[in-house]
Design a protein around this motif. Structure first.
Motif, PDB file in Angstrom:
ATOM      1  N   SER A  86      -8.190  18.480  -8.958  1.00 14.04           N
ATOM      2  CA  SER A  86      -8.541  19.804  -9.481  1.00 14.04           C
ATOM      3  C   SER A  86      -7.950  19.988 -10.860  1.00 14.04           C
ATOM      4  O   SER A  86      -6.847  19.512 -11.140  1.00 14.04           O
ATOM      5  N   VAL A  87      -8.696  20.694 -11.691  1.00 17.73           N
ATOM      6  CA  VAL A  87      -8.253  21.047 -13.031  1.00 17.73           C
ATOM      7  C   VAL A  87      -8.603  22.517 -13.250  1.00 17.73           C
ATOM      8  O   VAL A  87      -9.699  22.957 -12.884  1.00 17.73           O
ATOM      9  N   THR A  88      -7.671  23.276 -13.816  1.00 21.94           N
ATOM     10  CA  THR A  88      -7.933  24.684 -14.109  1.00 21.94           C
ATOM     11  C   THR A  88      -8.044  24.880 -15.612  1.00 21.94           C
ATOM     12  O   THR A  88      -7.195  24.404 -16.367  1.00 21.94           O
ATOM     13  N   THR A  89      -9.114  25.564 -16.007  1.00 22.25           N
ATOM     14  CA  THR A  89      -9.308  25.939 -17.405  1.00 22.25           C
ATOM     15  C   THR A  89      -9.205  27.455 -17.496  1.00 22.25           C
ATOM     16  O   THR A  89      -9.637  28.171 -16.591  1.00 22.25           O
ATOM     17  N   TRP A  90      -8.618  27.941 -18.578  1.00 22.02           N
ATOM     18  CA  TRP A  90      -8.467  29.374 -18.795  1.00 22.02           C
ATOM     19  C   TRP A  90      -9.332  29.782 -19.966  1.00 22.02           C
ATOM     20  O   TRP A  90      -9.259  29.186 -21.046  1.00 22.02           O
ATOM     21  N   LEU A  91     -10.166  30.790 -19.748  1.00 25.12           N
ATOM     22  CA  LEU A  91     -11.087  31.274 -20.770  1.00 25.12           C
ATOM     23  C   LEU A  91     -10.974  32.779 -20.905  1.00 25.12           C
ATOM     24  O   LEU A  91     -10.667  33.484 -19.933  1.00 25.12           O
ATOM     25  N   GLU A  92     -11.271  33.271 -22.089  1.00 25.62           N
ATOM     26  CA  GLU A  92     -11.368  34.707 -22.331  1.00 25.62           C
ATOM     27  C   GLU A  92     -12.596  35.210 -21.582  1.00 25.62           C
ATOM     28  O   GLU A  92     -13.646  34.572 -21.599  1.00 25.62           O
ATOM     29  N   ALA A  93     -12.452  36.342 -20.890  1.00 25.94           N
ATOM     30  CA  ALA A  93     -13.502  36.824 -19.990  1.00 25.94           C
ATOM     31  C   ALA A  93     -14.806  37.196 -20.697  1.00 25.94           C
ATOM     32  O   ALA A  93     -15.851  37.201 -20.065  1.00 25.94           O
ATOM     33  N   GLY A  94     -14.778  37.467 -21.977  1.00 23.86           N
ATOM     34  CA  GLY A  94     -15.981  37.872 -22.695  1.00 23.86           C
ATOM     35  C   GLY A  94     -16.739  36.721 -23.312  1.00 23.86           C
ATOM     36  O   GLY A  94     -17.526  36.031 -22.662  1.00 23.86           O
ATOM     37  N   GLU A  95     -16.498  36.487 -24.587  1.00 20.03           N
ATOM     38  CA  GLU A  95     -17.279  35.511 -25.353  1.00 20.03           C
ATOM     39  C   GLU A  95     -17.115  34.068 -24.879  1.00 20.03           C
ATOM     40  O   GLU A  95     -18.084  33.319 -24.839  1.00 20.03           O
ATOM     41  N   GLN A  96     -15.917  33.667 -24.532  1.00 19.27           N
ATOM     42  CA  GLN A  96     -15.737  32.284 -24.082  1.00 19.27           C
ATOM     43  C   GLN A  96     -16.469  32.029 -22.770  1.00 19.27           C
ATOM     44  O   GLN A  96     -17.114  30.991 -22.603  1.00 19.27           O
ATOM     45  N   MET A  97     -16.402  32.978 -21.832  1.00 21.92           N
ATOM     46  CA  MET A  97     -17.140  32.813 -20.578  1.00 21.92           C
ATOM     47  C   MET A  97     -18.642  32.842 -20.828  1.00 21.92           C
ATOM     48  O   MET A  97     -19.384  32.066 -20.238  1.00 21.92           O
ATOM     49  N   ALA A  98     -19.104  33.720 -21.710  1.00 23.69           N
ATOM     50  CA  ALA A  98     -20.536  33.792 -22.014  1.00 23.69           C
ATOM     51  C   ALA A  98     -21.022  32.495 -22.645  1.00 23.69           C
ATOM     52  O   ALA A  98     -22.116  32.007 -22.333  1.00 23.69           O
ATOM     53  N   SER A  99     -20.213  31.922 -23.508  1.00 21.86           N
ATOM     54  CA  SER A  99     -20.572  30.657 -24.152  1.00 21.86           C
ATOM     55  C   SER A  99     -20.646  29.522 -23.130  1.00 21.86           C
ATOM     56  O   SER A  99     -21.587  28.711 -23.157  1.00 21.86           O
ATOM     57  N   LEU A 100     -19.683  29.464 -22.218  1.00 22.99           N
ATOM     58  CA  LEU A 100     -19.704  28.441 -21.172  1.00 22.99           C
ATOM     59  C   LEU A 100     -20.944  28.601 -20.292  1.00 22.99           C
ATOM     60  O   LEU A 100     -21.639  27.621 -20.006  1.00 22.99           O
ATOM     61  N   ALA A 101     -21.238  29.822 -19.875  1.00 24.50           N
ATOM     62  CA  ALA A 101     -22.406  30.065 -19.023  1.00 24.50           C
ATOM     63  C   ALA A 101     -23.691  29.628 -19.722  1.00 24.50           C
ATOM     64  O   ALA A 101     -24.563  29.002 -19.120  1.00 24.50           O
ATOM     65  N   ALA A 102     -23.804  29.920 -21.016  1.00 29.07           N
ATOM     66  CA  ALA A 102     -24.993  29.512 -21.780  1.00 29.07           C
ATOM     67  C   ALA A 102     -25.090  27.996 -21.896  1.00 29.07           C
ATOM     68  O   ALA A 102     -26.172  27.420 -21.747  1.00 29.07           O
ATOM     69  N   ASP A 103     -23.962  27.341 -22.147  1.00 30.53           N
ATOM     70  CA  ASP A 103     -23.961  25.874 -22.251  1.00 30.53           C
ATOM     71  C   ASP A 103     -24.364  25.229 -20.926  1.00 30.53           C
ATOM     72  O   ASP A 103     -25.149  24.276 -20.901  1.00 30.53           O
ATOM     73  N   VAL A 104     -23.844  25.734 -19.819  1.00 30.12           N
ATOM     74  CA  VAL A 104     -24.188  25.179 -18.501  1.00 30.12           C
ATOM     75  C   VAL A 104     -25.655  25.443 -18.190  1.00 30.12           C
ATOM     76  O   VAL A 104     -26.369  24.566 -17.709  1.00 30.12           O
ATOM     77  N   ARG A 105     -26.135  26.643 -18.486  1.00 26.44           N
ATOM     78  CA  ARG A 105     -27.550  26.964 -18.273  1.00 26.44           C
ATOM     79  C   ARG A 105     -28.441  26.013 -19.061  1.00 26.44           C
ATOM     80  O   ARG A 105     -29.398  25.452 -18.512  1.00 26.44           O
ATOM     81  N   ASP A 106     -28.125  25.774 -20.330  1.00 25.35           N
ATOM     82  CA  ASP A 106     -28.919  24.866 -21.160  1.00 25.35           C
ATOM     83  C   ASP A 106     -28.872  23.440 -20.624  1.00 25.35           C
ATOM     84  O   ASP A 106     -29.895  22.756 -20.586  1.00 25.35           O
ATOM     85  N   PHE A 107     -27.701  22.997 -20.190  1.00 22.44           N
ATOM     86  CA  PHE A 107     -27.574  21.636 -19.651  1.00 22.44           C
ATOM     87  C   PHE A 107     -28.404  21.479 -18.380  1.00 22.44           C
ATOM     88  O   PHE A 107     -29.183  20.532 -18.241  1.00 22.44           O
ATOM     89  N   LEU A 108     -28.246  22.409 -17.434  1.00 25.42           N
ATOM     90  CA  LEU A 108     -28.966  22.288 -16.167  1.00 25.42           C
ATOM     91  C   LEU A 108     -30.464  22.493 -16.341  1.00 25.42           C
ATOM     92  O   LEU A 108     -31.253  21.897 -15.619  1.00 25.42           O
ATOM     93  N   ALA A 109     -30.872  23.312 -17.296  1.00 22.05           N
ATOM     94  CA  ALA A 109     -32.310  23.486 -17.548  1.00 22.05           C
ATOM     95  C   ALA A 109     -32.942  22.205 -18.026  1.00 22.05           C
ATOM     96  O   ALA A 109     -34.106  21.919 -17.732  1.00 22.05           O
ATOM     97  N   GLY A 110     -32.170  21.373 -18.718  1.00 23.91           N
ATOM     98  CA  GLY A 110     -32.682  20.105 -19.217  1.00 23.91           C
ATOM     99  C   GLY A 110     -32.836  19.042 -18.154  1.00 23.91           C
ATOM    100  O   GLY A 110     -33.517  18.052 -18.367  1.00 23.91           O
ATOM    101  N   VAL A 111     -32.217  19.244 -16.973  1.00 25.25           N
ATOM    102  CA  VAL A 111     -32.281  18.224 -15.934  1.00 25.25           C
ATOM    103  C   VAL A 111     -33.040  18.674 -14.697  1.00 25.25           C
ATOM    104  O   VAL A 111     -33.221  17.902 -13.765  1.00 25.25           O
TER     105      VAL A 111
END
Length: 113
Positions: A86-111
């Motif tokens: 297990s690895v824990t990452t800490w992100l700011e609840a606003g922009e950093q989380m939104a950026s991660l969600a967008a990156d994951v959405r784009d990655f999974l949409a491509g596959v």
């Protein structure tokens, strides 16, 4: 759909090459977007697992507006002598989380099939 998943932290590298993709109607993107929508916080832990339960992401909200995402990899969870990391990452609840969600959405949409 299978993915290679790798966790890295100082002194740790763990990799599983045959992690089954998320079930699309309850996928990782949806989970992360729900966390983004609740940027003001929540109590307790939220958790999402893939279908085979070999990849789990859990989230906690802490004061100061930070989200701790714990990424747990445990391939072949029913096998004797299996391993987990297990690895824990800490992100700011606003922009950093939104950026991660967008990156994951784009990655999974491509596959997606």
């Amino acid at each position: 759909m299978h993915h290679a998943v790798e966790l890295r932290a100082p002194g740790l590298t763990a990799r599983a090459d045959e992690v089954v993709a998320w079930i699309w109607d309850s996928d990782l993107t949806t989970f992360l977007e729900e966390l983004v929508a609740d940027y003001r916080g929540w109590d307790g832990e939220r958790r999402r697992q893939n279908h085979d339960r070999d990849l789990t992401v859990s989230a906690v909200f802490r004061s100061g507006g930070h989200v701790g995402l714990t990424w747990s990899l445990r391939p072949w969870p029913q096998a004797a002598g299996g391993w987990g990391a297990s690895v824990t990452t800490w992100l700011e609840a606003g922009e950093q989380m939104a950026s991660l969600a967008a990156d994951v959405r784009d990655f999974l949409a491509g596959v997606r099939p």
